[in-house]
Design a protein around this motif. Structure first.
Motif, PDB file in Angstrom:
ATOM      1  N   ASP A  10     -32.813   7.999 -24.456  1.00 27.85           N
ATOM      2  CA  ASP A  10     -31.783   7.775 -23.395  1.00 27.85           C
ATOM      3  C   ASP A  10     -31.788   5.922 -23.438  1.00 27.85           C
ATOM      4  O   ASP A  10     -31.110   5.381 -22.703  1.00 27.85           O
ATOM      5  N   VAL A  39     -25.098  11.442 -22.533  1.00 28.29           N
ATOM      6  CA  VAL A  39     -24.599  10.691 -21.586  1.00 28.29           C
ATOM      7  C   VAL A  39     -24.282  11.481 -20.205  1.00 28.29           C
ATOM      8  O   VAL A  39     -23.926  12.565 -20.397  1.00 28.29           O
ATOM      9  N   PRO A  52     -19.593   8.097 -16.269  1.00 29.92           N
ATOM     10  CA  PRO A  52     -21.093   8.063 -16.902  1.00 29.92           C
ATOM     11  C   PRO A  52     -21.973   7.380 -15.583  1.00 29.92           C
ATOM     12  O   PRO A  52     -21.458   6.359 -15.085  1.00 29.92           O
ATOM     13  N   GLU A  57     -23.713   2.648 -21.190  1.00 30.26           N
ATOM     14  CA  GLU A  57     -23.677   3.685 -22.051  1.00 30.26           C
ATOM     15  C   GLU A  57     -23.300   3.178 -23.535  1.00 30.26           C
ATOM     16  O   GLU A  57     -23.668   3.714 -24.659  1.00 30.26           O
ATOM     17  N   ARG A  84     -22.160  14.630 -23.931  1.00 30.75           N
ATOM     18  CA  ARG A  84     -22.032  14.123 -22.386  1.00 30.75           C
ATOM     19  C   ARG A  84     -22.117  15.627 -21.370  1.00 30.75           C
ATOM     20  O   ARG A  84     -21.607  16.689 -21.953  1.00 30.75           O
TER      21      ARG A  84
END
Lengths: 147, 167
Positions: A10, A39, A52, A57, A84
């Motif tokens: 992440d 995401v 997001p 991101e 996503r």
């Protein structure tokens, strides 16, 4: 030997620590390192759009790509996958993508950039252990090492 | 040195095999933790009152022997998997996970390998309490291994479910 190593990231420092272990594993087997980033998106708004959760991101993806190209001199085959999904779905995404890629092991930190850094074990890692189709290497992060 | 936790369960056997793949040729300790009866009793409402007619020392000796034969089995499996394995039996003092973490500290293990579930694996429990506690408190890499049955059903579910697509 693990030919396909999945590194779930992440963009956090904890994930960077996990990369060290993942890269070692992939190097040893002469296999491929697959970076997986999910995401996280908000719930759909009135117009149906989703945003997001984290504003940076683009920076995270750039960082991940940079980290992988830093491994190229070692002759490591690498790949980045960006998915996503809604909040709370990341673990399932990691598990699904691992199956799709034929990943044989997943390397992940104990925590990430989530808000509840007081927890000993992040929610994604915890959920992933219930869903993973393969061994999961959990790389520890000390409290002072989190973002 | 790799520390492999063994309780004879399917997940533990899978853990040994995966450890062989990951750390082949390396020194490994195969650990079986056993529970002295005092701790079993301490959790019961009778407290530490010995059960009439039962010698606690005899029960402990039997439990320890059981642990020793289990660890011998695990060590053989580990050697067959290509590890330079040695057995270790340890009585838990506060909990199984704590015993594991203490051994890992003492031996300066570079990694702990453990099955995701163990023997008390109610099938609904996807992650056992021991592996969960070990991950929470470990300060070294922990490899959590699902049994082959669980692993393949998780992989299989994904393929048949089909509709799990996220935007």
């Amino acid at each position: 030997m693990f030919k396909k190593v999945v590194w779930a990231t992440d963009g956090s420092k904890a994930a960077d620590k996990a990369l060290e272990v993942a890269a070692d594993l992939a190097r040893e087997s002469g296999g491929e390192l697959i970076a997986l980033h999910c995401v996280e998106l908000t719930m759909p708004g009135k117009a149906g759009g989703r945003l997001p959760v984290y504003a940076n991101e683009d920076e995270v993806v750039t960082k991940i790509e940079g980290q992988l190209s830093g491994l190229k001199p070692d002759g490591l085959q690498t790949k980045v996958r960006v998915a996503r999904a809604g909040i709370g779905e990341a673990a399932q995404i990691v598990a699904d993508a691992t199956v799709e890629e034929g990943g044989e092991v997943i390397v992940i930190g104990t925590r990430g950039r989530g808000p509840l850094t007081g927890l000993l074990l992040g929610s994604v890692t915890q959920r992933l252990l219930h869903l993973a189709p393969c061994p999961v290497l959990v790389v520890p992060t000390r409290a002072e090492e989190t973002d | 040195m790799i520390l492999i936790c063994y309780d004879g369960s399917a997940d533990a056997k899978a853990a040994i095999e995966r450890a062989g793949e990951l750390f082949g040729g390396e020194p490994a300790t195969v650990l079986t933790v056993w529970q002295p009866i005092a701790f079993v009793l301490a959790r019961s409402s009778a407290g530490l009152i010995p059960i009439a007619g039962v010698d606690m020392e005899d029960v402990d000796a039997a439990c320890r022997e059981e642990a020793e034969s289990l660890v011998a089995e695990g060590t053989e499996l580990a050697r067959a998997a290509g590890l330079d394995a040695h057995p270790l039996v340890r009585a838990q003092d506060t909990s199984t996970s704590e015993a594991i973490l203490n051994v890992a500290d003492e031996a300066r293990a570079s990694a702990i390998v453990i099955g995701s579930r163990g023997l008390t694996g109610l099938k609904s429990l996807l992650l056992g309490s021991v592996s969960h506690a070990v991950i929470q408190h470990a300060d070294r890499t922990v490899v959590v291994v699902p049994s082959p049955g669980v692993a393949s059903s998780r992989a299989g579910l994904r393929e048949t479910a089909g509709g799990r697509r996220h935007k």
